[in-house]
Write a protein that holds these residues in place. Sequence first.
Motif, PDB file in Angstrom:
ATOM      1  N   UNK A  66       1.983 -21.182  15.679  1.00  0.00           N
ATOM      2  CA  UNK A  66       1.275 -22.406  15.290  1.00  0.00           C
ATOM      3  C   UNK A  66      -0.158 -22.411  15.822  1.00  0.00           C
ATOM      4  N   UNK A  67      -0.315 -22.108  17.114  1.00  0.00           N
ATOM      5  CA  UNK A  67      -1.624 -22.195  17.752  1.00  0.00           C
ATOM      6  C   UNK A  67      -2.234 -20.792  17.846  1.00  0.00           C
ATOM      7  N   UNK A  68      -2.784 -20.345  16.748  1.00  0.00           N
ATOM      8  CA  UNK A  68      -3.276 -18.966  16.657  1.00  0.00           C
ATOM      9  C   UNK A  68      -4.759 -18.893  16.295  1.00  0.00           C
ATOM     10  N   UNK A  69      -5.483 -20.012  16.363  1.00  0.00           N
ATOM     11  CA  UNK A  69      -6.849 -20.032  15.860  1.00  0.00           C
ATOM     12  C   UNK A  69      -7.881 -20.045  16.992  1.00  0.00           C
ATOM     13  N   UNK A  70      -9.031 -19.472  16.697  1.00  0.00           N
ATOM     14  CA  UNK A  70     -10.195 -19.507  17.570  1.00  0.00           C
ATOM     15  C   UNK A  70     -11.396 -19.910  16.716  1.00  0.00           C
ATOM     16  N   UNK A  71     -12.232 -20.845  17.174  1.00  0.00           N
ATOM     17  CA  UNK A  71     -13.387 -21.265  16.373  1.00  0.00           C
ATOM     18  C   UNK A  71     -14.284 -20.091  15.994  1.00  0.00           C
ATOM     19  N   UNK A  72     -14.701 -20.077  14.736  1.00  0.00           N
ATOM     20  CA  UNK A  72     -15.640 -19.095  14.178  1.00  0.00           C
ATOM     21  C   UNK A  72     -15.038 -17.689  14.040  1.00  0.00           C
ATOM     22  N   UNK A  73     -13.744 -17.553  14.297  1.00  0.00           N
ATOM     23  CA  UNK A  73     -13.090 -16.259  14.144  1.00  0.00           C
ATOM     24  C   UNK A  73     -11.880 -16.416  13.234  1.00  0.00           C
ATOM     25  N   UNK A  74     -11.664 -15.443  12.363  1.00  0.00           N
ATOM     26  CA  UNK A  74     -10.495 -15.439  11.498  1.00  0.00           C
ATOM     27  C   UNK A  74      -9.524 -14.377  12.006  1.00  0.00           C
ATOM     28  N   UNK A  78      -2.737 -15.642  19.121  1.00  0.00           N
ATOM     29  CA  UNK A  78      -1.807 -16.635  19.692  1.00  0.00           C
ATOM     30  C   UNK A  78      -2.212 -17.092  21.090  1.00  0.00           C
ATOM     31  N   UNK A  79      -2.362 -18.388  21.258  1.00  0.00           N
ATOM     32  CA  UNK A  79      -2.502 -19.053  22.541  1.00  0.00           C
ATOM     33  C   UNK A  79      -3.817 -18.778  23.268  1.00  0.00           C
ATOM     34  N   UNK A  80      -4.690 -17.954  22.721  1.00  0.00           N
ATOM     35  CA  UNK A  80      -5.899 -17.583  23.458  1.00  0.00           C
ATOM     36  C   UNK A  80      -6.818 -18.782  23.661  1.00  0.00           C
ATOM     37  N   UNK A  81      -7.049 -19.558  22.601  1.00  0.00           N
ATOM     38  CA  UNK A  81      -7.972 -20.685  22.733  1.00  0.00           C
ATOM     39  C   UNK A  81      -7.383 -21.793  23.593  1.00  0.00           C
ATOM     40  N   UNK A  82      -6.083 -22.003  23.503  1.00  0.00           N
ATOM     41  CA  UNK A  82      -5.437 -23.008  24.352  1.00  0.00           C
ATOM     42  C   UNK A  82      -5.547 -22.591  25.816  1.00  0.00           C
ATOM     43  N   UNK A  83      -5.409 -21.297  26.089  1.00  0.00           N
ATOM     44  CA  UNK A  83      -5.576 -20.796  27.455  1.00  0.00           C
ATOM     45  C   UNK A  83      -7.005 -21.021  27.938  1.00  0.00           C
TER      46      UNK A  83
END
Length: 325
Positions: A66-74, A78-83
């Motif tokens: 579910x949480x697999x997105x990073x701003x400005x990157x496609x 997983x979980x990187x931006x939440x971290x």
Amino acid sequence: MDTTVANTGTEGKTWGGGNQPLKSSYGKMMMWFFIVSDALTFSGFLAAYGFSRFKFIGSWPIADEVFTHIPFFHGNYPMIYVAFMTFVLIMSSVTMVLAVDAGHHMKKNKVIWYMFLTIIGGLIFVGSQAWEWGTFIKGDYGAVQTKGGNILQFVDVNGDRVAVRDIAIDAHGERVQHDRKSGLWFVSEGALPAYTVNEVYNGLEANSNVLVRTQTINAEGEKTVLSREESLSQIKNNGKLVVEGANLHVNEYGTSLFADFFFFITGFHGFHVFSGVVINIIVFFNVILGTYERRGSYEMVEKVGLYWHFVDLVWVFVFTFFYLV
């Protein structure tokens, strides 16, 4: 008689409390009372989340999907931006500690600098959470909701997600939106979905390498992928509505309870962080104006720091419950 008087005096010193019970000012004690009561509120929310997840453990969405997105990157991260969000909030707690320590030593410039960094960290977290909400609401792949309320997603033969928009084929049928002038009286319909179930079925039928994945988690901890025949049958016979993104009624990730808890608990925590940022800004300008320097004490910075540390600690539990477990 002298012994009685002496005992009375001792009890007065021990239990009287005075102006600073437990060697804390009235303001700090009230902040602790607020923190304890708020901690009980968050505990109730997280306990309800835990019970609901346990009840629907076989169909609960997998956070890594579910949480697999990073701003400005496609791509799938997983979980990187939440971290990253968690790291920023924890570091803001560190700068708050340094601000409180500088206040104890009456170092005004250091208090200003460290509080400024704390505010920046809080703003980054709130902005990141708003972006995460927007991404969660918008969705990425889409799914089909069945008549029983289950969610059917689409994957290729390698198990990678396939977006509804990439397979849907025009069914050549006119779609009429229901309004009050036609159909049931005084009843209007919300915005029509981008695709119909028939269009999705046509696309599934035309793409032999696409399969349906249910929200049920198998023994390997992965969602169950149906055979080609079962995939076509599920969409044709049980498909009810094409879903994109998430809201309080339905979401493309799985059971609707997940979205309900996500919006409520992370939103409640986000409100706390936003409130803390506003309070920190007020205290920050008071420090610049020399208000606490004239008082001879930076206790207000310490009280705000207690609240900020509490908000950070709560996020550690929210992060663990929603994203890690």
